[in-house]
Design a protein around this motif. Structure first.
Motif, PDB file in Angstrom:
ATOM      1  N   GLN A 210     -11.911   0.900  -2.119  1.00  0.00           N
ATOM      2  CA  GLN A 210     -11.588  -0.457  -1.673  1.00  0.00           C
ATOM      3  C   GLN A 210     -10.615  -1.138  -2.645  1.00  0.00           C
ATOM      4  O   GLN A 210      -9.702  -1.854  -2.231  1.00  0.00           O
ATOM      5  CB  GLN A 210     -12.854  -1.282  -1.522  1.00  0.00           C
ATOM      6  N   ALA A 211     -10.814  -0.917  -3.929  1.00  0.00           N
ATOM      7  CA  ALA A 211      -9.916  -1.510  -4.930  1.00  0.00           C
ATOM      8  C   ALA A 211      -8.515  -0.920  -4.798  1.00  0.00           C
ATOM      9  O   ALA A 211      -7.516  -1.646  -4.893  1.00  0.00           O
ATOM     10  CB  ALA A 211     -10.466  -1.295  -6.333  1.00  0.00           C
TER      11      ALA A 211
ATOM     12  N   TYR B 214      -5.175  -2.941  -3.846  1.00  0.00           N
ATOM     13  CA  TYR B 214      -4.009  -2.840  -4.732  1.00  0.00           C
ATOM     14  C   TYR B 214      -2.771  -2.454  -3.932  1.00  0.00           C
ATOM     15  O   TYR B 214      -1.703  -3.053  -4.087  1.00  0.00           O
ATOM     16  CB  TYR B 214      -4.297  -1.812  -5.831  1.00  0.00           C
ATOM     17  N   ASN B 215      -2.888  -1.464  -3.054  1.00  0.00           N
ATOM     18  CA  ASN B 215      -1.736  -1.034  -2.248  1.00  0.00           C
ATOM     19  C   ASN B 215      -1.286  -2.128  -1.280  1.00  0.00           C
ATOM     20  O   ASN B 215      -0.080  -2.321  -1.070  1.00  0.00           O
ATOM     21  CB  ASN B 215      -2.065   0.259  -1.494  1.00  0.00           C
ATOM     22  N   LYS B 216      -2.240  -2.858  -0.695  1.00  0.00           N
ATOM     23  CA  LYS B 216      -1.875  -3.976   0.180  1.00  0.00           C
ATOM     24  C   LYS B 216      -1.138  -5.054  -0.606  1.00  0.00           C
ATOM     25  O   LYS B 216      -0.147  -5.620  -0.141  1.00  0.00           O
ATOM     26  CB  LYS B 216      -3.121  -4.564   0.843  1.00  0.00           C
TER      27      LYS B 216
ATOM     28  N   GLY C 134       0.755 -11.815  -9.949  1.00  0.00           N
ATOM     29  CA  GLY C 134      -0.578 -12.074 -10.513  1.00  0.00           C
ATOM     30  C   GLY C 134      -1.671 -11.349  -9.740  1.00  0.00           C
ATOM     31  O   GLY C 134      -2.593 -10.771 -10.335  1.00  0.00           O
ATOM     32  N   THR C 135      -1.561 -11.348  -8.426  1.00  0.00           N
ATOM     33  CA  THR C 135      -2.547 -10.669  -7.586  1.00  0.00           C
ATOM     34  C   THR C 135      -2.496  -9.158  -7.806  1.00  0.00           C
ATOM     35  O   THR C 135      -3.546  -8.501  -7.877  1.00  0.00           O
ATOM     36  CB  THR C 135      -2.293 -11.003  -6.103  1.00  0.00           C
ATOM     37  N   VAL C 136      -1.289  -8.611  -7.928  1.00  0.00           N
ATOM     38  CA  VAL C 136      -1.140  -7.166  -8.166  1.00  0.00           C
ATOM     39  C   VAL C 136      -1.748  -6.794  -9.515  1.00  0.00           C
ATOM     40  O   VAL C 136      -2.450  -5.777  -9.627  1.00  0.00           O
ATOM     41  CB  VAL C 136       0.346  -6.743  -8.085  1.00  0.00           C
ATOM     42  N   ARG C 137      -1.498  -7.614 -10.529  1.00  0.00           N
ATOM     43  CA  ARG C 137      -2.077  -7.327 -11.848  1.00  0.00           C
ATOM     44  C   ARG C 137      -3.610  -7.358 -11.791  1.00  0.00           C
ATOM     45  O   ARG C 137      -4.281  -6.494 -12.368  1.00  0.00           O
ATOM     46  CB  ARG C 137      -1.579  -8.340 -12.881  1.00  0.00           C
TER      47      ARG C 137
ATOM     48  N   TYR D 267      -4.829  -4.344  -9.967  1.00  0.00           N
ATOM     49  CA  TYR D 267      -4.681  -3.155 -10.812  1.00  0.00           C
ATOM     50  C   TYR D 267      -5.832  -3.081 -11.820  1.00  0.00           C
ATOM     51  O   TYR D 267      -6.410  -2.005 -12.034  1.00  0.00           O
ATOM     52  CB  TYR D 267      -3.335  -3.174 -11.537  1.00  0.00           C
ATOM     53  N   ASP D 268      -6.156  -4.225 -12.413  1.00  0.00           N
ATOM     54  CA  ASP D 268      -7.292  -4.262 -13.340  1.00  0.00           C
ATOM     55  C   ASP D 268      -8.589  -3.905 -12.617  1.00  0.00           C
ATOM     56  O   ASP D 268      -9.447  -3.208 -13.176  1.00  0.00           O
ATOM     57  CB  ASP D 268      -7.417  -5.648 -13.985  1.00  0.00           C
TER      58      ASP D 268
END
Length: 191
Positions: free
Chosen positions: A161-162, A166-168, A105-108, A111-112
């Motif tokens: 920053q986004a 996202y990579n983290k 959920g956090t990755v999605r 990504y958004d």
């Protein structure tokens, strides 16, 4: 999680061992040899040397423990410990699944966020291009162009920053899935 699985396996082996201790004990034995006898020591030695007087014995013994309270208590204790270890393993697995679900959920969401900041940056780039054209035609001021450049720089920073977030979040997901080394192309073999 691997350690918890090994603990469950180890406890299962201990339980099987203690159950085996409840079974009857069977001992089988056998002997073979030569006798020597005589009135003098030399006569006994000559009988041994001639190997004429061989003997053998065979037998067995079955032992059944009637009470065996200590072993029965060990089996009960092993069963309880095994149940606790299985519950601990299930709790760990459940925790990992929850972590993975949360990470997805956090990755999605991140990504958004990357897509939104990318769109904002592209908008600011087009706004700067339009403002520079207005400045060239005399319909804008350098102050307005500098403000739009500042907004573009801010949009680029937000996008960076986004992407960082996202990579983290992706690396955190890989950590919880246990695929970090696989994704990095590192193969460890245990022997």
């Amino acid at each position: 999680m691997v350690q918890a699985k090994l603990d469950v396996e180890k406890q299962g082996i201990q339980l099987r061992y203690d159950r085996n201790q409840l079974l009857p004990l069977l001992d089988v034995f056998g002997t073979y040899g030569f006798n020597g006898s005589g009135r003098q020591f030399g006569d006994a030695l000559s009988d041994l040397a001639s190997t004429d007087r061989s003997y053998w014995t065979a037998g067995g013994k079955i032992s059944v423990s009637l009470a065996n309270i200590k072993t029965r208590n060990n089996v009960r204790s092993d069963k309880a410990t095994l149940q606790q270890l299985v519950l601990t393993l299930k709790k760990i697995e459940e925790g990992v699944m929850i972590d993975i679900d949360n990470d997805i959920g956090t990755v999605r969401a991140s990504y958004d966020q990357v897509q939104a900041t990318r769109t904002a940056r592209e908008y600011q780039e087009s706004a700067l291009d339009a403002e520079q054209k207005k400045l060239a035609s005399g319909k804008s001021t350098t102050y307005t162009v500098l403000q739009v450049q500042r907004d573009l720089t801010t949009a680029r920073g937000n996008e960076i920053q986004a992407l960082d977030s996202y990579n983290k979040n992706l690396s955190q997901l890989s950590l919880h899935e246990g695929t970090t080394l696989e994704k990095l192309g590192i193969d460890l073999e245990s022997k």
